[in-house]
Motif scaffolding. Structure first.
Motif, PDB file in Angstrom:
ATOM      1  N   MET A   1       0.816  -1.191   0.000  1.00 43.64           N
ATOM      2  CA  MET A   1       0.000   0.000   0.000  1.00 43.64           C
ATOM      3  C   MET A   1       0.865   1.261   0.000  1.00 43.64           C
ATOM      4  O   MET A   1       0.718   2.112  -0.817  1.00 43.64           O
ATOM      5  CB  MET A   1      -0.926  -0.054   1.214  1.00 43.64           C
ATOM      6  N   ILE A  11       2.969   0.761   5.231  1.00 45.98           N
ATOM      7  CA  ILE A  11       1.600   0.896   5.740  1.00 45.98           C
ATOM      8  C   ILE A  11       0.713  -0.046   4.952  1.00 45.98           C
ATOM      9  O   ILE A  11       0.822  -0.136   3.728  1.00 45.98           O
ATOM     10  CB  ILE A  11       1.116   2.349   5.610  1.00 45.98           C
ATOM     11  N   ARG A  12      -0.157  -0.739   5.679  1.00 44.31           N
ATOM     12  CA  ARG A  12      -1.054  -1.707   5.056  1.00 44.31           C
ATOM     13  C   ARG A  12      -2.349  -1.772   5.855  1.00 44.31           C
ATOM     14  O   ARG A  12      -2.425  -1.259   6.979  1.00 44.31           O
ATOM     15  CB  ARG A  12      -0.382  -3.075   5.011  1.00 44.31           C
ATOM     16  N   PRO A  13      -3.371  -2.435   5.318  1.00 45.55           N
ATOM     17  CA  PRO A  13      -4.625  -2.604   6.078  1.00 45.55           C
ATOM     18  C   PRO A  13      -4.415  -3.477   7.320  1.00 45.55           C
ATOM     19  O   PRO A  13      -3.586  -4.386   7.331  1.00 45.55           O
ATOM     20  CB  PRO A  13      -5.560  -3.301   5.086  1.00 45.55           C
ATOM     21  N   ARG A  54     -12.210   2.040   9.288  1.00 47.63           N
ATOM     22  CA  ARG A  54     -11.089   1.604   8.462  1.00 47.63           C
ATOM     23  C   ARG A  54      -9.848   1.719   9.334  1.00 47.63           C
ATOM     24  O   ARG A  54      -9.648   2.723  10.016  1.00 47.63           O
ATOM     25  CB  ARG A  54     -10.986   2.514   7.243  1.00 47.63           C
ATOM     26  N   LEU A  56      -5.580   1.236   9.513  1.00 45.96           N
ATOM     27  CA  LEU A  56      -4.293   1.052   8.837  1.00 45.96           C
ATOM     28  C   LEU A  56      -3.229   0.814   9.891  1.00 45.96           C
ATOM     29  O   LEU A  56      -3.308   1.363  10.990  1.00 45.96           O
ATOM     30  CB  LEU A  56      -3.924   2.315   8.045  1.00 45.96           C
ATOM     31  N   THR A  70      -7.133   4.689  12.971  1.00 43.99           N
ATOM     32  CA  THR A  70      -8.501   4.302  12.628  1.00 43.99           C
ATOM     33  C   THR A  70      -9.215   5.552  12.134  1.00 43.99           C
ATOM     34  O   THR A  70      -8.997   6.646  12.665  1.00 43.99           O
ATOM     35  CB  THR A  70      -9.266   3.700  13.834  1.00 43.99           C
ATOM     36  N   LEU A  96       0.778   7.472   7.905  1.00 43.73           N
ATOM     37  CA  LEU A  96      -0.572   6.943   8.160  1.00 43.73           C
ATOM     38  C   LEU A  96      -1.634   7.965   7.764  1.00 43.73           C
ATOM     39  O   LEU A  96      -2.640   7.616   7.125  1.00 43.73           O
ATOM     40  CB  LEU A  96      -0.714   6.566   9.632  1.00 43.73           C
ATOM     41  N   VAL A  99      -1.883   8.235   3.845  1.00 39.19           N
ATOM     42  CA  VAL A  99      -2.599   7.117   3.224  1.00 39.19           C
ATOM     43  C   VAL A  99      -4.107   7.242   3.498  1.00 39.19           C
ATOM     44  O   VAL A  99      -4.923   7.032   2.601  1.00 39.19           O
ATOM     45  CB  VAL A  99      -2.044   5.759   3.718  1.00 39.19           C
ATOM     46  N   ALA A 100      -4.479   7.610   4.727  1.00 38.56           N
ATOM     47  CA  ALA A 100      -5.899   7.795   5.044  1.00 38.56           C
ATOM     48  C   ALA A 100      -6.509   8.905   4.194  1.00 38.56           C
ATOM     49  O   ALA A 100      -7.622   8.762   3.670  1.00 38.56           O
ATOM     50  CB  ALA A 100      -6.077   8.103   6.531  1.00 38.56           C
ATOM     51  N   GLU A 103      -7.109   7.645   0.744  1.00 46.33           N
ATOM     52  CA  GLU A 103      -8.239   6.714   0.678  1.00 46.33           C
ATOM     53  C   GLU A 103      -9.580   7.435   0.754  1.00 46.33           C
ATOM     54  O   GLU A 103     -10.524   7.035   0.090  1.00 46.33           O
ATOM     55  CB  GLU A 103      -8.138   5.672   1.789  1.00 46.33           C
TER      56      GLU A 103
END
Length: 147
Positions: A1, A11-13, A54, A56, A70, A96, A99-100, A103
């Motif tokens: 990711m 960083i990943r789910p 969600r 991460l 979160t 983090l 990436v959020a 998304e």
């Protein structure tokens, strides 16, 4: 990711296997905030976020999970952002958040304790702005809006 090539973390789910490591980071971080009281009082909120938001995680190959976030996809509200003490000031929180933001596609928002001066300075350095003051007395917080 997402992978930070220089620092080696990515960083990943979130997966179920990350739960214990995230709880340890959460516990250790909240212990540093004496104005918050017992960290265990916040566990139900975190458990709910793991189930409904969600999530991460930031992971480093030799250290494992080093941070997590979160957030609500629909609104861009960040419920939790915690980074392991040994990995602070290494860009993990910034990664983090980025990436959020990618998304959700919208500016992020979050609440930070007024007493948490180091976090407030970090967000300010990233370009976050004060949106409003929230909370009451001892637990006063500031709503911040991301760039």
């Amino acid at each position: 990711m997402y992978k930070h090539a220089g620092a080696g973390w990515s960083i990943r789910p979130f997966t179920r296997n990350d739960r214990i490591a995230c709880l340890h980071i959460f516990r250790d971080s909240l212990r540093a905030f004496p104005w918050r009281g017992d960290w265990q009082a916040y566990l139900p909120v975190l458990q709910n976020a793991f189930a409904s938001a969600r999530v991460l995680v930031a992971q480093e190959p030799s250290s494992g999970v080093i941070g997590f976030l979160t957030f609500k996809m629909a609104t861009g509200y960040v419920d939790h952002l915690f980074v392991h003490n040994d990995w602070r000031l290494c860009g993990v929180g910034r990664g983090l958040l980025e990436v959020a933001r990618q998304e959700t596609g919208v500016p992020l928002s979050l609440d930070v304790d007024m007493q948490n001066v180091s976090a407030r300075k970090a967000y300010e350095a990233l370009g976050w702005k004060v949106g409003a003051k929230t909370g009451k007395a001892k637990a006063d917080q500031i709503r911040l809006i991301g760039p």
